[in-house]
Design a protein around this motif. Structure first.
Motif, PDB file in Angstrom:
ATOM      1  N   VAL A  53       8.482 -11.762  -2.632  1.00 44.20           N
ATOM      2  CA  VAL A  53       7.857 -10.444  -2.752  1.00 44.20           C
ATOM      3  C   VAL A  53       8.474  -9.690  -3.924  1.00 44.20           C
ATOM      4  CG1 VAL A  53       7.611  -8.183  -1.638  1.00 44.20           C
ATOM      5  CG2 VAL A  53       7.183 -10.257  -0.331  1.00 44.20           C
ATOM      6  N   THR A  54       9.799  -9.731  -4.012  1.00 43.60           N
ATOM      7  CA  THR A  54      10.487  -9.018  -5.086  1.00 43.60           C
ATOM      8  C   THR A  54      10.187  -9.637  -6.446  1.00 43.60           C
ATOM      9  OG1 THR A  54      12.250  -8.418  -3.560  1.00 43.60           O
ATOM     10  CG2 THR A  54      12.741  -8.250  -5.897  1.00 43.60           C
ATOM     11  N   SER A  55      10.249 -10.952  -6.536  1.00 44.94           N
ATOM     12  CA  SER A  55      10.071 -11.606  -7.841  1.00 44.94           C
ATOM     13  C   SER A  55       8.638 -11.525  -8.356  1.00 44.94           C
ATOM     14  CB  SER A  55      10.533 -13.062  -7.784  1.00 44.94           C
ATOM     15  OG  SER A  55       9.718 -13.812  -6.912  1.00 44.94           O
ATOM     16  N   THR A  56       7.667 -11.360  -7.456  1.00 44.30           N
ATOM     17  CA  THR A  56       6.273 -11.213  -7.890  1.00 44.30           C
ATOM     18  C   THR A  56       5.852  -9.745  -7.964  1.00 44.30           C
ATOM     19  OG1 THR A  56       5.478 -11.429  -5.607  1.00 44.30           O
ATOM     20  CG2 THR A  56       5.580 -13.455  -6.937  1.00 44.30           C
ATOM     21  N   ASP A  57       6.809  -8.842  -7.686  1.00 48.03           N
ATOM     22  CA  ASP A  57       6.555  -7.399  -7.710  1.00 48.03           C
ATOM     23  C   ASP A  57       5.384  -7.036  -6.795  1.00 48.03           C
ATOM     24  OD1 ASP A  57       7.393  -4.891  -8.514  1.00 48.03           O
ATOM     25  OD2 ASP A  57       5.988  -4.818 -10.202  1.00 48.03           O
ATOM     26  N   SER A  58       5.386  -7.628  -5.610  1.00 49.18           N
ATOM     27  CA  SER A  58       4.297  -7.426  -4.647  1.00 49.18           C
ATOM     28  C   SER A  58       4.672  -6.465  -3.526  1.00 49.18           C
ATOM     29  CB  SER A  58       3.916  -8.769  -4.020  1.00 49.18           C
ATOM     30  OG  SER A  58       3.573  -9.696  -5.000  1.00 49.18           O
TER      31      SER A  58
ATOM     32  N   GLY B 151      -0.738 -10.622  -4.771  1.00 51.36           N
ATOM     33  CA  GLY B 151       0.411  -9.968  -4.154  1.00 51.36           C
ATOM     34  C   GLY B 151       0.250  -9.760  -2.669  1.00 51.36           C
ATOM     35  N   ILE B 152      -0.988  -9.656  -2.202  1.00 51.61           N
ATOM     36  CA  ILE B 152      -1.241  -9.478  -0.773  1.00 51.61           C
ATOM     37  C   ILE B 152      -0.707 -10.688   0.006  1.00 51.61           C
ATOM     38  CG2 ILE B 152      -3.018  -9.203   0.997  1.00 51.61           C
ATOM     39  CD1 ILE B 152      -4.723  -7.835  -1.200  1.00 51.61           C
ATOM     40  N   PHE B 153      -0.857 -11.879  -0.565  1.00 54.45           N
ATOM     41  CA  PHE B 153      -0.360 -13.093   0.092  1.00 54.45           C
ATOM     42  C   PHE B 153       1.142 -12.990   0.348  1.00 54.45           C
ATOM     43  CE2 PHE B 153       1.682 -17.254  -0.382  1.00 54.45           C
ATOM     44  CZ  PHE B 153       1.114 -17.933   0.682  1.00 54.45           C
TER      45      PHE B 153
END
Length: 141
Positions: A26-31, A57-59
């Protein structure tokens, strides 16, 4: 120690490691704020959100929520089971302490209410209690 309790603790340890990895994704994809509401997901009950809508990002964000909810439920079971089945006082206290680390999920609701004010907090240290939870559960194992 009860062999089944010991196996369950190992399962909770594995689940917590999976949660930490999902949080890293989540952090690395800025999601982190890809899903704007809590505890629902785009107005739908979190556990019945359709898989075909889990894109981008929802995933990552929704997947992290699902894993976190599962780990939280497992932690509640662990605390109760440990309190009832293990005669060692310090192990029972560790089970209850794991519940304290579990309350981290409450920040999710606050994040959705105050997105701008807490966006930096989420990126910088929201997972700080996960290593604490992991250490507590590993110590109990």
């Amino acid at each position: 120690m009860n062999i089944w309790l010991h196996r369950f603790i190992k399962f909770v340890v594995f689940s917590t490691l999976l949660l930490i990895a999902a949080g890293g994704m989540v952090t690395s994809t800025d999601s982190g704020l890809a899903v704007p509401d809590w505890p629902n997901t785009y107005g739908q009950f979190m556990f019945s959100f359709p898989l075909e809508k889990m894109v981008g990002g929802i995933f990552y964000e929704h997947g992290h929520r699902m894993i976190a909810s599962t780990v939280g439920f497992l932690t509640i079971i662990l605390a109760i089971w440990t309190w009832k089945a293990d005669p060692r006082r310090w192990v029972r206290k560790l089970g209850v302490a794991a519940l304290g680390a579990w309350q981290r999920g409450d920040l999710g609701q606050c994040m959705r209410s105050c997105q701008a004010a807490f966006a930096a907090e989420q990126r910088s240290g929201s997972g700080a209690k996960l290593p604490a939870r992991l250490a507590i559960v590993v110590a109990a194992a």
